[in-house]
Design a protein around this motif. Structure first.
Motif, PDB file in Angstrom:
ATOM      1  N   ASP A   1      56.715   2.302 -14.937  1.00  0.00           N
ATOM      2  CA  ASP A   1      57.923   3.091 -14.709  1.00  0.00           C
ATOM      3  C   ASP A   1      59.164   2.222 -14.510  1.00  0.00           C
ATOM      4  OD1 ASP A   1      57.062   2.040 -12.343  1.00  0.00           O
ATOM      5  OD2 ASP A   1      57.318   3.874 -11.153  1.00  0.00           O
ATOM      6  N   TRP A   2      59.046   0.918 -14.690  1.00  0.00           N
ATOM      7  CA  TRP A   2      60.209   0.042 -14.594  1.00  0.00           C
ATOM      8  C   TRP A   2      60.979   0.087 -15.912  1.00  0.00           C
ATOM      9  CZ3 TRP A   2      58.814  -5.127 -11.696  1.00  0.00           C
ATOM     10  CH2 TRP A   2      58.303  -4.810 -10.429  1.00  0.00           C
ATOM     11  N   LYS A   3      62.294   0.163 -15.805  1.00  0.00           N
ATOM     12  CA  LYS A   3      63.160   0.267 -16.981  1.00  0.00           C
ATOM     13  C   LYS A   3      63.741  -1.097 -17.320  1.00  0.00           C
ATOM     14  CE  LYS A   3      67.398   2.514 -18.624  1.00  0.00           C
ATOM     15  NZ  LYS A   3      68.512   3.415 -18.253  1.00  0.00           N
ATOM     16  N   LEU A   4      63.491  -1.549 -18.526  1.00  0.00           N
ATOM     17  CA  LEU A   4      64.006  -2.839 -18.969  1.00  0.00           C
ATOM     18  C   LEU A   4      65.493  -2.715 -19.289  1.00  0.00           C
ATOM     19  CD1 LEU A   4      63.507  -5.793 -19.786  1.00  0.00           C
ATOM     20  CD2 LEU A   4      62.904  -4.973 -22.078  1.00  0.00           C
ATOM     21  N   ILE A   5      66.322  -3.445 -18.562  1.00  0.00           N
ATOM     22  CA  ILE A   5      67.770  -3.402 -18.763  1.00  0.00           C
ATOM     23  C   ILE A   5      68.217  -4.438 -19.780  1.00  0.00           C
ATOM     24  CG2 ILE A   5      70.016  -3.597 -17.636  1.00  0.00           C
ATOM     25  CD1 ILE A   5      68.441  -1.145 -16.797  1.00  0.00           C
ATOM     26  N   GLU A   6      67.741  -5.662 -19.628  1.00  0.00           N
ATOM     27  CA  GLU A   6      68.193  -6.759 -20.502  1.00  0.00           C
ATOM     28  C   GLU A   6      67.107  -7.824 -20.586  1.00  0.00           C
ATOM     29  OE1 GLU A   6      70.823  -8.313 -23.199  1.00  0.00           O
ATOM     30  OE2 GLU A   6      71.206  -6.516 -22.009  1.00  0.00           O
ATOM     31  N   GLU A   7      67.046  -8.452 -21.745  1.00  0.00           N
ATOM     32  CA  GLU A   7      66.151  -9.590 -21.971  1.00  0.00           C
ATOM     33  C   GLU A   7      67.018 -10.751 -22.456  1.00  0.00           C
ATOM     34  OE1 GLU A   7      61.968  -9.218 -23.661  1.00  0.00           O
ATOM     35  OE2 GLU A   7      63.028 -10.155 -25.332  1.00  0.00           O
ATOM     36  N   ILE A   8      67.009 -11.833 -21.695  1.00  0.00           N
ATOM     37  CA  ILE A   8      67.894 -12.967 -21.984  1.00  0.00           C
ATOM     38  C   ILE A   8      67.050 -14.214 -22.196  1.00  0.00           C
ATOM     39  CG2 ILE A   8      69.976 -14.154 -21.244  1.00  0.00           C
ATOM     40  CD1 ILE A   8      70.308 -12.035 -19.085  1.00  0.00           C
ATOM     41  N   ASP A   9      67.212 -14.873 -23.315  1.00  0.00           N
ATOM     42  CA  ASP A   9      66.501 -16.127 -23.532  1.00  0.00           C
ATOM     43  C   ASP A   9      67.350 -17.291 -23.017  1.00  0.00           C
ATOM     44  OD1 ASP A   9      68.458 -16.619 -25.445  1.00  0.00           O
ATOM     45  OD2 ASP A   9      67.217 -15.952 -27.105  1.00  0.00           O
ATOM     46  N   TYR A  10      66.704 -18.434 -22.882  1.00  0.00           N
ATOM     47  CA  TYR A  10      67.366 -19.600 -22.291  1.00  0.00           C
ATOM     48  C   TYR A  10      68.537 -20.098 -23.131  1.00  0.00           C
ATOM     49  CZ  TYR A  10      63.863 -20.251 -18.620  1.00  0.00           C
ATOM     50  OH  TYR A  10      63.075 -20.096 -17.503  1.00  0.00           O
ATOM     51  N   ASN A  11      68.466 -19.908 -24.445  1.00  0.00           N
ATOM     52  CA  ASN A  11      69.564 -20.373 -25.292  1.00  0.00           C
ATOM     53  C   ASN A  11      70.857 -19.647 -24.942  1.00  0.00           C
ATOM     54  OD1 ASN A  11      67.968 -22.188 -26.719  1.00  0.00           O
ATOM     55  ND2 ASN A  11      67.358 -20.655 -28.235  1.00  0.00           N
ATOM     56  N   ARG A  12      70.766 -18.362 -24.650  1.00  0.00           N
ATOM     57  CA  ARG A  12      71.956 -17.608 -24.254  1.00  0.00           C
ATOM     58  C   ARG A  12      72.426 -18.026 -22.868  1.00  0.00           C
ATOM     59  NH1 ARG A  12      70.448 -11.480 -24.790  1.00  0.00           N
ATOM     60  NH2 ARG A  12      72.553 -11.274 -23.882  1.00  0.00           N
ATOM     61  N   LEU A  13      71.476 -18.316 -21.980  1.00  0.00           N
ATOM     62  CA  LEU A  13      71.852 -18.701 -20.622  1.00  0.00           C
ATOM     63  C   LEU A  13      72.631 -20.013 -20.612  1.00  0.00           C
ATOM     64  CD1 LEU A  13      68.653 -17.866 -18.521  1.00  0.00           C
ATOM     65  CD2 LEU A  13      70.807 -16.631 -18.543  1.00  0.00           C
TER      66      LEU A  13
ATOM     67  N   GLY B   1      61.421   2.648  -3.735  1.00  0.00           N
ATOM     68  CA  GLY B   1      60.122   2.577  -3.078  1.00  0.00           C
ATOM     69  C   GLY B   1      59.048   1.872  -3.861  1.00  0.00           C
ATOM     70  N   SER B   2      59.334   1.469  -5.092  1.00  0.00           N
ATOM     71  CA  SER B   2      58.302   0.820  -5.908  1.00  0.00           C
ATOM     72  C   SER B   2      57.907  -0.531  -5.328  1.00  0.00           C
ATOM     73  CB  SER B   2      58.801   0.649  -7.341  1.00  0.00           C
ATOM     74  OG  SER B   2      57.849  -0.021  -8.135  1.00  0.00           O
ATOM     75  N   LEU B   3      58.884  -1.314  -4.896  1.00  0.00           N
ATOM     76  CA  LEU B   3      58.581  -2.632  -4.328  1.00  0.00           C
ATOM     77  C   LEU B   3      57.940  -2.509  -2.957  1.00  0.00           C
ATOM     78  CD1 LEU B   3      61.802  -4.576  -5.354  1.00  0.00           C
ATOM     79  CD2 LEU B   3      59.552  -4.704  -6.406  1.00  0.00           C
ATOM     80  N   ASP B   4      58.304  -1.482  -2.188  1.00  0.00           N
ATOM     81  CA  ASP B   4      57.687  -1.294  -0.874  1.00  0.00           C
ATOM     82  C   ASP B   4      56.211  -0.971  -1.003  1.00  0.00           C
ATOM     83  OD1 ASP B   4      60.116  -1.788   0.291  1.00  0.00           O
ATOM     84  OD2 ASP B   4      60.676   0.333   0.397  1.00  0.00           O
ATOM     85  N   GLU B   5      55.860  -0.174  -2.019  1.00  0.00           N
ATOM     86  CA  GLU B   5      54.453   0.150  -2.230  1.00  0.00           C
ATOM     87  C   GLU B   5      53.657  -1.102  -2.575  1.00  0.00           C
ATOM     88  OE1 GLU B   5      54.356   3.045  -5.270  1.00  0.00           O
ATOM     89  OE2 GLU B   5      55.289   4.641  -4.075  1.00  0.00           O
ATOM     90  N   GLU B   6      54.237  -1.959  -3.403  1.00  0.00           N
ATOM     91  CA  GLU B   6      53.541  -3.198  -3.767  1.00  0.00           C
ATOM     92  C   GLU B   6      53.388  -4.108  -2.556  1.00  0.00           C
ATOM     93  OE1 GLU B   6      53.944  -6.928  -6.892  1.00  0.00           O
ATOM     94  OE2 GLU B   6      55.220  -5.162  -7.081  1.00  0.00           O
ATOM     95  N   ALA B   7      54.411  -4.162  -1.689  1.00  0.00           N
ATOM     96  CA  ALA B   7      54.331  -4.986  -0.485  1.00  0.00           C
ATOM     97  C   ALA B   7      53.253  -4.466   0.454  1.00  0.00           C
ATOM     98  CB  ALA B   7      55.689  -5.012   0.210  1.00  0.00           C
ATOM     99  N   GLU B   8      53.144  -3.137   0.563  1.00  0.00           N
ATOM    100  CA  GLU B   8      52.100  -2.572   1.418  1.00  0.00           C
ATOM    101  C   GLU B   8      50.723  -2.882   0.869  1.00  0.00           C
ATOM    102  OE1 GLU B   8      52.973   1.529   1.670  1.00  0.00           O
ATOM    103  OE2 GLU B   8      54.761   1.286   2.942  1.00  0.00           O
ATOM    104  N   GLU B   9      50.568  -2.825  -0.454  1.00  0.00           N
ATOM    105  CA  GLU B   9      49.273  -3.173  -1.057  1.00  0.00           C
ATOM    106  C   GLU B   9      48.939  -4.632  -0.793  1.00  0.00           C
ATOM    107  OE1 GLU B   9      49.612  -2.230  -5.140  1.00  0.00           O
ATOM    108  OE2 GLU B   9      49.700  -0.049  -4.832  1.00  0.00           O
ATOM    109  N   LEU B  10      49.946  -5.510  -0.883  1.00  0.00           N
ATOM    110  CA  LEU B  10      49.715  -6.926  -0.618  1.00  0.00           C
ATOM    111  C   LEU B  10      49.330  -7.156   0.840  1.00  0.00           C
ATOM    112  CD1 LEU B  10      49.814  -9.840  -1.638  1.00  0.00           C
ATOM    113  CD2 LEU B  10      52.235  -9.893  -1.079  1.00  0.00           C
ATOM    114  N   ASP B  11      49.995  -6.451   1.752  1.00  0.00           N
ATOM    115  CA  ASP B  11      49.656  -6.581   3.168  1.00  0.00           C
ATOM    116  C   ASP B  11      48.230  -6.136   3.428  1.00  0.00           C
ATOM    117  OD1 ASP B  11      52.174  -7.492   3.583  1.00  0.00           O
ATOM    118  OD2 ASP B  11      52.988  -5.588   4.314  1.00  0.00           O
ATOM    119  N   GLN B  12      47.809  -5.052   2.770  1.00  0.00           N
ATOM    120  CA  GLN B  12      46.464  -4.549   2.968  1.00  0.00           C
ATOM    121  C   GLN B  12      45.426  -5.539   2.453  1.00  0.00           C
ATOM    122  OE1 GLN B  12      45.834  -0.712   1.207  1.00  0.00           O
ATOM    123  NE2 GLN B  12      43.723  -0.535   1.936  1.00  0.00           N
ATOM    124  N   VAL B  13      45.703  -6.147   1.315  1.00  0.00           N
ATOM    125  CA  VAL B  13      44.775  -7.142   0.766  1.00  0.00           C
ATOM    126  C   VAL B  13      44.659  -8.340   1.702  1.00  0.00           C
ATOM    127  CG1 VAL B  13      44.416  -8.765  -1.127  1.00  0.00           C
ATOM    128  CG2 VAL B  13      45.138  -6.426  -1.614  1.00  0.00           C
TER     129      VAL B  13
END
Length: 591
Positions: free
Chosen positions: A196-208, A570-582
């Motif tokens: 469910d994450w939306k890709l906004i931009e993809e930047i390669d190193y040459n552009r950076l 809340g997507s990152l909070d859910e992942e943090a809770e899963e990591l804490d549980q592990v």
């Protein structure tokens, strides 16, 4: 009948002796695959007879049974060898597969480490921002978890296996030989990308690398903490067999993320800037084109303000080792059997060294102590049992505006480790302290490093040049942090293992100081490029339709690409809770 012309009778007889049109020309066709009972390999007339026979074709992928990456022979890759596809015909039958054979060891392998006091790195747990930061301003002091606490140990451990050195190139292998012919490494991403994450931009190193934004040297907004004086005895040449041991000194040090910093929250309320970050996060973003290992940065947009944050236990908190080497250290999944020389174990060891080295090279003398305008914002004497480390936090502001109509400022929290007197005018010089570590110059992944014990004094330039090549990203980040803090001197310590097979005992071989800008010129480091990257990423987040959004900037683990995702609330909070549980389950299993 007319008689044939003289001279043609022989030609007619020759034509009459030819076979019929339906018959074949050449040897008779046969379906036999044996010659006098001996099988032979099928072939065609187009086969190149480069070798009469190749009986070792099936064993080239794993020469000598050695571990590590597979070896490939490019010389004969495109050449079809006569009989190579049928060597199995002559192979003797094997009763059992010997590759599955293993020796069962009765040596007890404990997961304990031996790093002693001051060696845990919790990296700011419970600092995901938001509610915690608001509570810090509401009333009462917010409690911050520090990066070093006595009596605890970090993972990694000491591999007590005996025997010869593994993958050390004792047979004369030259590192870098045929590196072009090795398969590409497959690393794991630092964060799991969800659907469910939306890709906004993809930047390669040459552009950076083409981005550019000139800015000023910045101005000080406020400073906190205190500094002890630097011990100049570490600058003296080290006498052979009289090196100083690196000792674990337990001092309270903190690595608080941006959103959890009460000073930054206060500055945000006063509209002091548009972009807020810490020097640790900002240096990673500014040096992104040099990075190889995967990492990620969490970006929070709150109205017209952008906060660059890090996750708990993020890859940014660990000091990488030989990240930019042509033959970087291998992980266990890539065939490495030397546990203490794998990337994560080396990173934990380097983080442990830097944490204790900065505490050891200062003189804790109250008479030479330099106090900043305010006390340490994260230290609470009632909650801590150990004194705070020598550290000054300078909040500095930079102008990233591209036009006079719209002003964009950035506030960054920088760190200074110690202070020293200028030998000329006696004024105080601000110093940042870091440490490079030598683990095993002959091991796989050493990147052709010289032996520091024998070469540091006589060939210091060559040693530093090799480190610039193998640790380009790490040294660039340290240099950027020093320049952001407007430090006068950047000290680099050279720390080596007492024994290459023991990763918890170290000696200090020497300390060298540079002016940060001079060191940046040696590394061809352009800060204007880094400022261009920061402004570009911030503008992408500010263009979002939602005024309260979260983004994640992810370094692709195997490609030179950055990807910016917009994540649901809340997507990152859910992942943090899963990591804490592990982690809790793992701790319970150990108990």
């Amino acid at each position: 009948m007319t008689n044939p012309t003289p001279g043609l009778s022989g030609l007619v007889d020759l034509i009459d002796s030819l076979p019929d049109l339906g018959a074949t020309w050449g040897p008779a066709v046969t379906t036999e695959t044996t010659l006098n009972g001996v099988p032979y390999a099928p072939y065609s007339k187009g086969d190149k007879l480069g070798r009469m026979a190749d009986w070792t074709a099936d064993s080239k992928d794993g020469r000598d049974g050695r571990g590590g990456r597979q070896q490939y022979n490019r010389n004969f890759r495109d050449q079809q060898i006569y009989g190579a596809g049928s060597t199995s015909i002559f192979a003797p039958p094997v009763a059992e597969d010997e590759s599955s054979f293993s020796v069962v060891s009765n040596v007890r392998d404990t997961g304990k480490t031996r790093f002693g006091r001051g060696a845990v790195f919790t990296r700011g747990r419970g600092q995901r921002g938001g509610a915690g930061a608001q509570a810090g301003r509401g009333g009462g002091r917010q409690t911050f978890q520090r990066t070093g606490r006595g009596g605890q140990q970090y993972g990694g451990g000491y591999d007590g296996g005996r025997g010869g050195r593994q993958n050390t190139g004792a047979r004369g292998r030259r590192f870098g030989w045929k590196d072009y012919d090795k398969p590409q490494r497959n690393r794991d991403a630092s964060i799991n990308i969800k659907g469910d994450w939306k890709l906004i931009e993809e930047i390669d190193y040459n552009r950076l690398t083409k981005l550019n934004l000139e800015t000023d040297e910045g101005e000080d907004v406020d400073d906190y903490g205190f500094l002890y004086a630097y011990d100049r005895s570490y600058d003296k040449p080290v006498v052979k067999n009289a090196e100083r041991r690196l000792t674990a000194i337990d001092r309270a040090a903190y690595n608080v993320t941006t959103s959890s910093d009460p000073v930054i929250q206060e500055l945000a309320e006063k509209d002091e800037a548009t972009i807020f970050a810490t020097d640790n996060i900002l240096s990673m973003l500014m040096c992104a084109p040099r990075s190889v290992s995967p990492w990620d940065i969490v970006i929070s947009r709150q109205g017209n303000k952008v906060f660059f944050d890090k996750r708990d236990n993020a890859a940014l908190d660990l000091v990488t080792v030989n990240e930019n080497a042509a033959d970087a250290p291998l992980d266990a999944s890539e065939g490495s059997k030397d546990g203490i020389n794998q990337p994560h174990a080396l990173a934990e060891e380097a983080t442990f060294i830097n944490h204790n080295f900065a505490n050891q090279v200062v003189v804790e003398n109250e008479s030479e102590k330099v106090n900043m305008a305010h006390e340490n914002p994260f230290y609470n004497a009632s909650d801590e049992s150990v004194p705070p480390a020598s550290k000054a936090y300078k909040y500095r502001r930079f102008d990233l505006s591209t036009s006079e109509e719209e002003s964009v400022f950035l506030v960054v929290r920088t760190e200074i480790d110690t202070v020293q007197k200028n030998a000329t005018d006696g004024k105080n010089q601000l110093v940042t302290v870091h440490a490079l570590n030598e683990w095993d110059s002959k091991a796989q992944g050493a990147g052709g490093a010289l032996d520091w014990r024998t070469k540091l004094a006589s060939q210091r330039g060559a040693v530093v040049a090799t480190e610039m090549k193998n640790n380009s990203c790490k040294l660039a980040r340290w240099t950027v942090q020093s320049i952001l803090a407007k430090a006068d001197v950047m000290k680099l310590g050279f720390v080596s293992r007492v024994n290459p097979k023991v990763n918890d005992k170290h000696v200090i071989l020497g300390v060298v100081g540079w002016k940060p800008k001079d060191f940046a010129n040696q590394m061809n480091l352009q800060l204007s490029n880094g400022w261009g990257i920061v402004r570009t990423i911030a503008d992408m987040c500010l263009k979002s339709e939602s005024e309260d959004a979260k983004f994640v900037l992810v370094k692709d683990p195997n490609k030179n690409i950055l990807r910016l995702y917009e994540v649901p609330a809340g997507s990152l909070d859910e992942e943090a809770e899963e990591l804490d549980q592990v982690e809790e389950e793992a701790e319970e299993a150990e108990e």
